[in-house]
Design a protein around this motif. Structure first.
Motif, PDB file in Angstrom:
ATOM      1  N   TYR A   1       0.793  -1.141   0.025  1.00  0.00           N
ATOM      2  CA  TYR A   1      -0.011  -0.034   0.038  1.00  0.00           C
ATOM      3  C   TYR A   1       0.740   1.229   0.065  1.00  0.00           C
ATOM      4  CZ  TYR A   1      -4.716  -1.408   0.609  1.00  0.00           C
ATOM      5  OH  TYR A   1      -5.937  -1.708   0.510  1.00  0.00           O
ATOM      6  N   GLY A   2       1.905   1.098   0.944  1.00  0.00           N
ATOM      7  CA  GLY A   2       2.850   2.454   0.725  1.00  0.00           C
ATOM      8  C   GLY A   2       3.218   2.815  -0.514  1.00  0.00           C
ATOM      9  N   PHE A   3       4.052   1.780  -1.131  1.00  0.00           N
ATOM     10  CA  PHE A   3       4.543   2.035  -2.425  1.00  0.00           C
ATOM     11  C   PHE A   3       3.422   2.571  -3.668  1.00  0.00           C
ATOM     12  CE2 PHE A   3       8.929   2.033  -1.902  1.00  0.00           C
ATOM     13  CZ  PHE A   3       9.258   0.892  -0.873  1.00  0.00           C
ATOM     14  N   PHE A   4       2.254   1.806  -3.422  1.00  0.00           N
ATOM     15  CA  PHE A   4       1.205   1.822  -4.366  1.00  0.00           C
ATOM     16  C   PHE A   4       0.776   3.514  -4.245  1.00  0.00           C
ATOM     17  CE2 PHE A   4      -2.291  -0.047  -6.295  1.00  0.00           C
ATOM     18  CZ  PHE A   4      -3.404   0.651  -5.897  1.00  0.00           C
ATOM     19  N   PHE A   5       0.747   3.847  -2.998  1.00  0.00           N
ATOM     20  CA  PHE A   5       0.204   5.402  -3.144  1.00  0.00           C
ATOM     21  C   PHE A   5       1.451   6.276  -3.539  1.00  0.00           C
ATOM     22  CE2 PHE A   5      -4.104   4.987  -2.440  1.00  0.00           C
ATOM     23  CZ  PHE A   5      -4.192   4.174  -1.408  1.00  0.00           C
ATOM     24  N   LEU A   6       2.559   5.980  -2.951  1.00  0.00           N
ATOM     25  CA  LEU A   6       3.808   6.949  -3.298  1.00  0.00           C
ATOM     26  C   LEU A   6       4.008   6.891  -5.164  1.00  0.00           C
ATOM     27  CD1 LEU A   6       6.467   5.924  -0.877  1.00  0.00           C
ATOM     28  CD2 LEU A   6       5.130   8.098  -0.864  1.00  0.00           C
ATOM     29  N   THR A   7       3.568   5.822  -5.485  1.00  0.00           N
ATOM     30  CA  THR A   7       3.638   5.688  -6.981  1.00  0.00           C
ATOM     31  C   THR A   7       2.816   6.684  -7.662  1.00  0.00           C
ATOM     32  OG1 THR A   7       4.301   3.157  -6.763  1.00  0.00           O
ATOM     33  CG2 THR A   7       3.916   4.264  -9.183  1.00  0.00           C
ATOM     34  N   GLU A   8       1.441   6.814  -6.918  1.00  0.00           N
ATOM     35  CA  GLU A   8       0.463   7.749  -7.479  1.00  0.00           C
ATOM     36  C   GLU A   8       0.935   8.990  -7.721  1.00  0.00           C
ATOM     37  OE1 GLU A   8      -3.098   7.721  -5.254  1.00  0.00           O
ATOM     38  OE2 GLU A   8      -4.158   9.061  -6.690  1.00  0.00           O
ATOM     39  N   THR A   9       1.538   9.343  -6.364  1.00  0.00           N
ATOM     40  CA  THR A   9       1.983  10.890  -6.452  1.00  0.00           C
ATOM     41  C   THR A   9       2.918  11.166  -7.620  1.00  0.00           C
ATOM     42  OG1 THR A   9       2.189  10.525  -3.817  1.00  0.00           O
ATOM     43  CG2 THR A   9       3.207  12.408  -4.843  1.00  0.00           C
TER      44      THR A   9
ATOM     45  N   MET B   1      11.111   8.725 -10.430  1.00  0.00           N
ATOM     46  CA  MET B   1      10.656   8.490  -9.294  1.00  0.00           C
ATOM     47  C   MET B   1       9.671   7.499  -9.220  1.00  0.00           C
ATOM     48  SD  MET B   1      12.595   9.898  -7.118  1.00  0.00           S
ATOM     49  CE  MET B   1      12.063   9.501  -5.615  1.00  0.00           C
ATOM     50  N   THR B   2       8.895   7.511 -10.487  1.00  0.00           N
ATOM     51  CA  THR B   2       7.752   6.567 -10.670  1.00  0.00           C
ATOM     52  C   THR B   2       8.449   5.204 -10.864  1.00  0.00           C
ATOM     53  OG1 THR B   2       6.490   8.235 -11.798  1.00  0.00           O
ATOM     54  CG2 THR B   2       6.015   5.976 -11.937  1.00  0.00           C
ATOM     55  N   THR B   3       9.459   4.991 -11.576  1.00  0.00           N
ATOM     56  CA  THR B   3      10.159   3.931 -11.732  1.00  0.00           C
ATOM     57  C   THR B   3      10.780   3.241 -10.458  1.00  0.00           C
ATOM     58  OG1 THR B   3      10.830   4.734 -13.882  1.00  0.00           O
ATOM     59  CG2 THR B   3      11.938   2.772 -12.995  1.00  0.00           C
ATOM     60  N   LEU B   4      11.422   4.085  -9.731  1.00  0.00           N
ATOM     61  CA  LEU B   4      11.922   3.786  -8.687  1.00  0.00           C
ATOM     62  C   LEU B   4      10.726   3.277  -7.555  1.00  0.00           C
ATOM     63  CD1 LEU B   4      14.977   6.121  -7.875  1.00  0.00           C
ATOM     64  CD2 LEU B   4      14.927   3.987  -8.873  1.00  0.00           C
ATOM     65  N   LEU B   5       9.767   3.983  -7.293  1.00  0.00           N
ATOM     66  CA  LEU B   5       8.791   3.447  -6.413  1.00  0.00           C
ATOM     67  C   LEU B   5       7.638   2.462  -6.702  1.00  0.00           C
ATOM     68  CD1 LEU B   5       8.070   7.010  -5.006  1.00  0.00           C
ATOM     69  CD2 LEU B   5       9.151   5.170  -3.860  1.00  0.00           C
ATOM     70  N   SER B   6       7.712   2.354  -8.100  1.00  0.00           N
ATOM     71  CA  SER B   6       6.864   1.331  -8.603  1.00  0.00           C
ATOM     72  C   SER B   6       7.495   0.004  -8.608  1.00  0.00           C
ATOM     73  CB  SER B   6       6.356   1.296 -10.068  1.00  0.00           C
ATOM     74  OG  SER B   6       7.061   1.929 -11.103  1.00  0.00           O
ATOM     75  N   ALA B   7       8.826  -0.291  -8.578  1.00  0.00           N
ATOM     76  CA  ALA B   7       9.650  -1.374  -8.718  1.00  0.00           C
ATOM     77  C   ALA B   7       9.261  -2.430  -7.546  1.00  0.00           C
ATOM     78  CB  ALA B   7      11.002  -1.346  -8.831  1.00  0.00           C
ATOM     79  N   PRO B   8       9.249  -1.801  -6.353  1.00  0.00           N
ATOM     80  CA  PRO B   8       8.955  -2.811  -5.119  1.00  0.00           C
ATOM     81  C   PRO B   8       7.526  -3.311  -5.421  1.00  0.00           C
ATOM     82  CG  PRO B   8      10.041  -0.553  -4.197  1.00  0.00           C
ATOM     83  CD  PRO B   8       9.670  -0.417  -5.743  1.00  0.00           C
ATOM     84  N   LEU B   9       6.414  -2.700  -6.162  1.00  0.00           N
ATOM     85  CA  LEU B   9       5.305  -3.295  -6.417  1.00  0.00           C
ATOM     86  C   LEU B   9       5.430  -4.449  -6.970  1.00  0.00           C
ATOM     87  CD1 LEU B   9       3.176  -0.051  -7.245  1.00  0.00           C
ATOM     88  CD2 LEU B   9       3.107  -1.497  -4.969  1.00  0.00           C
ATOM     89  N   VAL B  10       6.323  -4.424  -8.173  1.00  0.00           N
ATOM     90  CA  VAL B  10       6.463  -5.381  -9.110  1.00  0.00           C
ATOM     91  C   VAL B  10       7.071  -6.649  -8.231  1.00  0.00           C
ATOM     92  CG1 VAL B  10       7.501  -6.529 -11.192  1.00  0.00           C
ATOM     93  CG2 VAL B  10       6.556  -4.259 -11.090  1.00  0.00           C
ATOM     94  N   LEU B  11       8.064  -6.363  -7.397  1.00  0.00           N
ATOM     95  CA  LEU B  11       8.940  -7.549  -6.656  1.00  0.00           C
ATOM     96  C   LEU B  11       8.173  -7.844  -5.538  1.00  0.00           C
ATOM     97  CD1 LEU B  11      10.443  -6.182  -4.117  1.00  0.00           C
ATOM     98  CD2 LEU B  11      12.125  -5.369  -5.926  1.00  0.00           C
ATOM     99  N   HIS B  12       6.917  -7.556  -5.059  1.00  0.00           N
ATOM    100  CA  HIS B  12       6.225  -7.769  -3.979  1.00  0.00           C
ATOM    101  C   HIS B  12       6.509  -9.053  -3.383  1.00  0.00           C
ATOM    102  CE1 HIS B  12       3.693  -6.506  -0.842  1.00  0.00           C
ATOM    103  NE2 HIS B  12       3.247  -7.928  -0.869  1.00  0.00           N
ATOM    104  N   ALA B  13       6.267 -10.232  -4.310  1.00  0.00           N
ATOM    105  CA  ALA B  13       6.248 -11.588  -3.792  1.00  0.00           C
ATOM    106  C   ALA B  13       7.647 -12.093  -3.443  1.00  0.00           C
ATOM    107  CB  ALA B  13       5.641 -12.371  -4.757  1.00  0.00           C
ATOM    108  N   GLN B  14       8.776 -11.052  -3.853  1.00  0.00           N
ATOM    109  CA  GLN B  14       9.961 -11.741  -3.675  1.00  0.00           C
ATOM    110  C   GLN B  14      10.513 -13.071  -4.200  1.00  0.00           C
ATOM    111  OE1 GLN B  14       9.814  -9.134   0.421  1.00  0.00           O
ATOM    112  NE2 GLN B  14      11.585 -10.249   0.139  1.00  0.00           N
ATOM    113  N   THR B  15       9.863 -13.634  -4.942  1.00  0.00           N
ATOM    114  CA  THR B  15      10.267 -15.055  -5.642  1.00  0.00           C
ATOM    115  C   THR B  15      11.319 -14.580  -6.356  1.00  0.00           C
ATOM    116  OG1 THR B  15       8.683 -14.797  -7.366  1.00  0.00           O
ATOM    117  CG2 THR B  15       8.013 -15.999  -5.359  1.00  0.00           C
ATOM    118  N   LYS B  16      12.192 -15.596  -6.880  1.00  0.00           N
ATOM    119  CA  LYS B  16      13.107 -15.389  -7.794  1.00  0.00           C
ATOM    120  C   LYS B  16      12.813 -14.788  -9.243  1.00  0.00           C
ATOM    121  CE  LYS B  16      16.833 -17.873  -9.859  1.00  0.00           C
ATOM    122  NZ  LYS B  16      17.431 -19.074 -10.575  1.00  0.00           N
TER     123      LYS B  16
END
Lengths: 485, 479
Positions: B103-111, B131-146
């Motif tokens: 949620y945190g990165f979700f809304f930061l990306t929106e900004t 900043m969009t790129t940097l803050l949306s990357a954690p959304l993509v890797l959320h599951a932290q699988t390989k």
């Protein structure tokens, strides 16, 4: 007053610092007070000098009517001295914690302090001979620092460093002789050789050789491989070597060589300039590629330093005023960024006993401040706005675009390197904060956050990266006055 | 005012990192309320003046915000997409861990996404873009699988590499144009030098990386399958469009369309765009993993928008903006649907679609409506955008080249039908021999967004002419 403020900062650390090797400190606190007063006192003197100096020269020794050891502060001196004077006390505080359990502390502190004085001597030199003298002294005073750990690896690294530095100094000596011969060794913006009537081939060859010579300390290809080996030194040493003293002295010397003695008028457009540009670009790309390959945290940062130093050398080699401004910006900003990155690496080494990048998985929650600061360094080094690294890249780009095909090519190479920087820096950030789910998390007791003596300097530097990124104009104006914009 | 619009999601993001029970009803209601406020503020700004705010960082670097009609259109689209995803998240994220972080990165990306559209010059846009790129990357890797980590790394480095390509062009444009401030109709007064043309090319290719333009499209199929469904939805639906915003701003508000018409850069772009459209739909046909199929679909559909932009005519731009709107609606909906079927029945591949319509009727019905819009069947919204694009293509180029673009669009539409209709048919008409399975309970919060989007695609399509007219007036303010 002027004379005192010029000589005292240079000689106080030397005269008091070197013999302090023999002082037997009863307690660690006593040692910290001694060196704290010495180093902070010197910094205070430097700042006083930077702000009040009137530009008068002071001759310490006169050998002949053309050969003398003279000190003087010009704009470039002020910038370099201010940088050193700010970062030395910061590193000292960091070292109080880091070196706590090391051996041979008397040697470390003596030479650490002496190197400060010598670096200021390089900054305050009024002619090439003086600078050359202090340059050699810097090599001598930092060899013991590289060999601090006294392991086989460390001693070998020290010997390698010595060999490379001496070779560089020999090449630089050629330049020194040539300039003295042509009465051009005094530092004046624009150089003296406008009326040069001799062989251009000789001049350009000497220039190329001496650039590579002074550039050895700035790790230009092919004289770069001492730097990664030297990363076996304790982190305060690598942080300072790789941020201020040695490498930026090399860059500073190259600036003096191009803009203050030879002068850009003669050199611009020549094959020597192209050669030097080419070497810088090769270094940038080669070192960035090597960084990605490195799995040792500090070695990765060492190669990163090599690459970034050649950003500065590339800008210097462009030989325009705008480019010099950009070079100074990156010199100052990179110092801050790199010292921060090394401090974080050192904190991880010291408090989590981990040296390799692939061992950092999931470490961030246990060392949040360290990793947060490292993330700032990573973003700044890559050149993400609004951090300071973006501003210096922007100015290098603006300057490069005015310089024809080489400039455009160079900026392109720089940006490729920036992408590689993103890869090797963000990998560490990702490892720390987002470990792979099939990796075992670090054991609860195996790491803890660093002491205030490490975290406070790191946070201060991180804040500096942000502030300088958002509000750099005051510094750009100061540098503009120095370079004559 | 504009700072408030940016500040609200920023604060929301920070609050989310510390929230105690992020999936509770109360917290979801709170998020909905604040997000609704953002949408409301955007609507208010549309009626007020184009409020501007500027900070001078250095003599060449400015940070400035401005709300013009194009920017507000994108912001409204983005904010609404975020709004509709919130109730969906409150159910879907039971599936995931570390909800706070998401949620945190979700809304930061929106900004950062909103900031991109509100940027008044290219430097500000670049800041928000990075900043969009940097803050949306954690959304993509959320599951932290390989796979998630490698997908996110790919996304990160393609976007950062694209950003550096933009920087390269940006520096040249700064020297050539003297300013990087966006002005409707462009800043250049005379034909650009070859160096400037190359710079614009670099900038567009750099932004195009985010928009999935060939050959920098490869991050999309890697990043979408691994990201949680709400993240994929917004990644395709809005975040990739940030690249489109960058391209539109550079082409129409900095260089000026008339200077680029007929140049080699335009032909290069059109070729790449058409290639991407074709390639995306083609790859979608053979892809078995649902989210990857939708990712290829996005690659193709976003390049429809880019083709409209690259035509460099007002009609092309109208088509592009229509496609921007309708694709966002369709794609956000489709990815949310994909998430639903994963969440409710662990369906990740196309072969499991058989009979799904009987088990999850509302979800699949929404999927069907959205597919119809995406393919471009009248009277659905997607039809209007594709129709405008085809017309613009016919008028925008001369000679035989005029027919290429509509032909490519038609071919792509056929392929889109090819990869969307069969699963839908299989879902609702599985055949006599299909096993009879019980209906699965579809939580309201999960399916309401899907249904709303599906119906929206249809309803807006009914009022297509008004929408086209509205977009036309926005376009005329841009030229």
């Amino acid at each position: 007053m002027n004379k005192i403020l010029l000589t005292l900062p240079v000689f106080l650390p030397l005269v008091v610092g070197l013999p302090s090797y023999f002082i037997h400190f009863k307690t660690e606190t006593a040692r910290r007070w001694f060196y704290g007063l010495l180093i902070c006192g010197t910094s205070a003197l430097v700042w006083a000098a930077v702000l009040t100096n009137n530009g008068e020269a002071l001759t310490l020794l006169r050998f002949t009517d053309t050969l003398d050891i003279t000190l003087r502060m010009d704009g470039a001196s002020r910038l370099f001295a201010a940088l050193s004077a700010t970062l030395w006390p910061v590193t000292m505080v960091y070292a109080w914690d880091y070196m706590h359990h090391e051996k041979h502390l008397d040697m470390f502190w003596a030479f650490f302090t002496a190197a400060f004085g010598i670096t200021l001597g390089i900054a305050f030199s009024a002619n090439l001979m003086t600078m050359y003298l202090f340059y050699e002294l810097l090599t001598l005073s930092t060899i013991p620092l590289v060999m601090q750990a006294a392991t086989k690896l460390a001693i070998r690294a020290g010997v390698k460093y010595a060999a490379f530095s001496m070779t560089g100094a020999a090449l630089a000596f050629i330049g020194l002789v040539f300039l003295i011969r042509n009465d051009a060794q005094e530092f004046v913006l624009g150089g003296h050789l406008a009326s040069y009537g001799g062989s251009m081939t000789l001049l350009l060859t000497v220039f190329a050789l001496s650039f590579v010579g002074f550039g050895t300390k700035a790790a230009i290809f092919p004289m770069h491989s001492w730097l990664p080996s030297a990363s076996v030194a304790p982190t305060p040493v690598t942080a300072l070597l790789h941020a201020v003293a040695v490498v930026k002295s090399g860059a500073f010397a190259c600036i003096r060589l191009v803009y203050y003695t030879f002068g850009t008028e003669l050199l611009r457009g020549s094959w020597a300039q192209k050669l030097v540009l080419a070497l810088a670009l090769i270094t940038i790309l080669y070192a960035s590629c090597m960084s990605i390959k490195q799995r040792h945290f500090k070695r990765r940062l060492a190669y990163s330093t090599i690459s970034n130093l050649s950003y500065i050398l590339f800008a210097v080699a462009l030989m325009t005023t705008q480019a010099l401004l950009a070079a100074w910006l990156h010199l100052l900003f990179h110092s801050v960024i790199k010292i921060l990155a090394f401090f974080a690496a050192g904190a991880v080494l010291h408090y989590a006993k981990r040296e390799y990048v692939h061992h950092l998985e999931g470490l961030a929650p246990m060392m949040p401040v360290t990793f947060a600061c490292f993330t700032v360094a990573a973003c700044a080094l890559t050149g993400v706005p609004p951090f300071n690294g973006f501003v210096s890249k922007w100015y290098i780009g603006l300057a490069a675009m005015e310089c024809g095909a080489w400039g455009i090519l160079g900026f392109g190479v720089l940006l490729i390197s920036a992408l590689l920087t993103a890869i090797y820096m963000f990998q560490i950030v990702l490892h720390g904060f987002f470990p792979r789910d099939d990796h075992p998390l670090p054991e609860p007791g195996s790491a803890r956050e660093a002491n205030w003596k490490m975290t406070v300097p790191m946070v201060a530097l991180a804040i500096a990266c942000i502030v300088l990124g958002i509000a750099p104009q005051w510094l750009i104006d100061i540098i503009g006055k120095v370079v004559g914009v | 005012m504009l700072f408030v619009i940016l500040l609200l999601p920023l604060l929301l993001g920070c609050i989310c990192f510390a929230a105690k029970k992020p999936l509770s009803r109360a917290f979801t209601a709170f998020l909905l309320a604040v997000q609704a406020a953002v949408v409301a503020l955007l609507v208010c700004t549309a009626f007020g003046s184009g409020a501007a705010a500027a900070v001078q960082l250095t003599d060449t670097l400015t940070f400035a915000l401005k709300a013009d009609r194009f920017g507000l259109l994108f912001c409204l689209l983005a904010a609404s997409a975020w709004l509709i995803t919130i109730p969906y998240c409150s159910v879907y994220l039971h599936h995931e861990e570390k909800v706070n972080r998401f949620y945190g990165f979700f809304f930061l990306t929106e900004t950062m996404v909103l900031g991109t559209a509100l940027a008044a010059d290219l430097v500000t846009l670049y800041i928000f873009y990075e900043m969009t790129t940097l803050l949306s990357a954690p959304l993509v890797l959320h599951a932290q699988t390989k796979k998630a980590l490698s997908g996110a790394s790919k996304y990160l480095y393609y976007s950062v590499g694209g950003a550096f390509l933009v920087l390269f062009g940006m520096v040249t444009l700064q020297s050539a144009c003297g300013t990087l401030t966006f002005t409707a109709g462009g800043v250049l007064h005379s034909a650009p030098a070859p160096l400037v043309l190359s710079a614009v090319f670099c900038v567009v290719m750099g932004f195009g990386s985010k928009a999935g333009l060939y050959p920098l499209h490869n991050w999309l199929p890697s990043a979408h399958p691994v990201a949680p469904a709400p993240a994929s939805a917004l990644l395709s639906g809005i975040i990739a469009k940030v690249g489109v915003v960058g391209i539109i701003r550079t082409v129409y508000f900095l260089v000026g369309a008339e200077h680029l018409r007929g140049t080699w850069v335009q032909y290069a772009w059109l070729t790449l765009g058409m290639l991407t459209v074709f390639l995306g739909s083609f790859m979608g046909c053979t892809e078995k993993v649902l989210k990857k199929r939708l990712a290829y679909s996005s690659i193709s559909q976003i390049s429809y928008i880019l083709l409209g932009v690259f035509l460099l005519t007002p009609a092309g731009l109208v088509g592009a903006l229509l496609q921007l709107i309708f694709h966002a609606i369709a794609k956000v909906g489709m990815f949310l649907t994909a998430g639903s079927v994963i969440y409710l029945d662990d369906v990740t591949t196309m072969d499991r679609f058989r009979g799904l319509g009987r088990r999850m009727p509302v979800t699949l019905a929404s999927f069907a409506l959205l597919s119809l819009s995406l393919v471009g069947i009248p009277p659905f919204g997607g039809f209007h955008s594709k129709w405008q694009l085809a017309l613009a293509g016919l008028d925008g180029l001369s000679g035989a080249a005029a027919y290429i673009m509509p032909a490519v669009l038609l071919l792509s539409a056929l392929m889109t039908a090819g990869y969307l209709f069969p699963p839908v048919m299989q879902a609702f008409f599985p055949g006599e021999d299909a096993p009879k399975e019980a209906r699965i309970r579809e939580p309201l919060a999960l399916v309401l967004p899907l249904a709303v989007l599906g119906v929206l695609g249809f309803a807006l399509g009914l009022f297509g002419d008004s929408i086209v007219a509205a977009v036309q007036s926005i376009v005329s303010s841009m030229l």
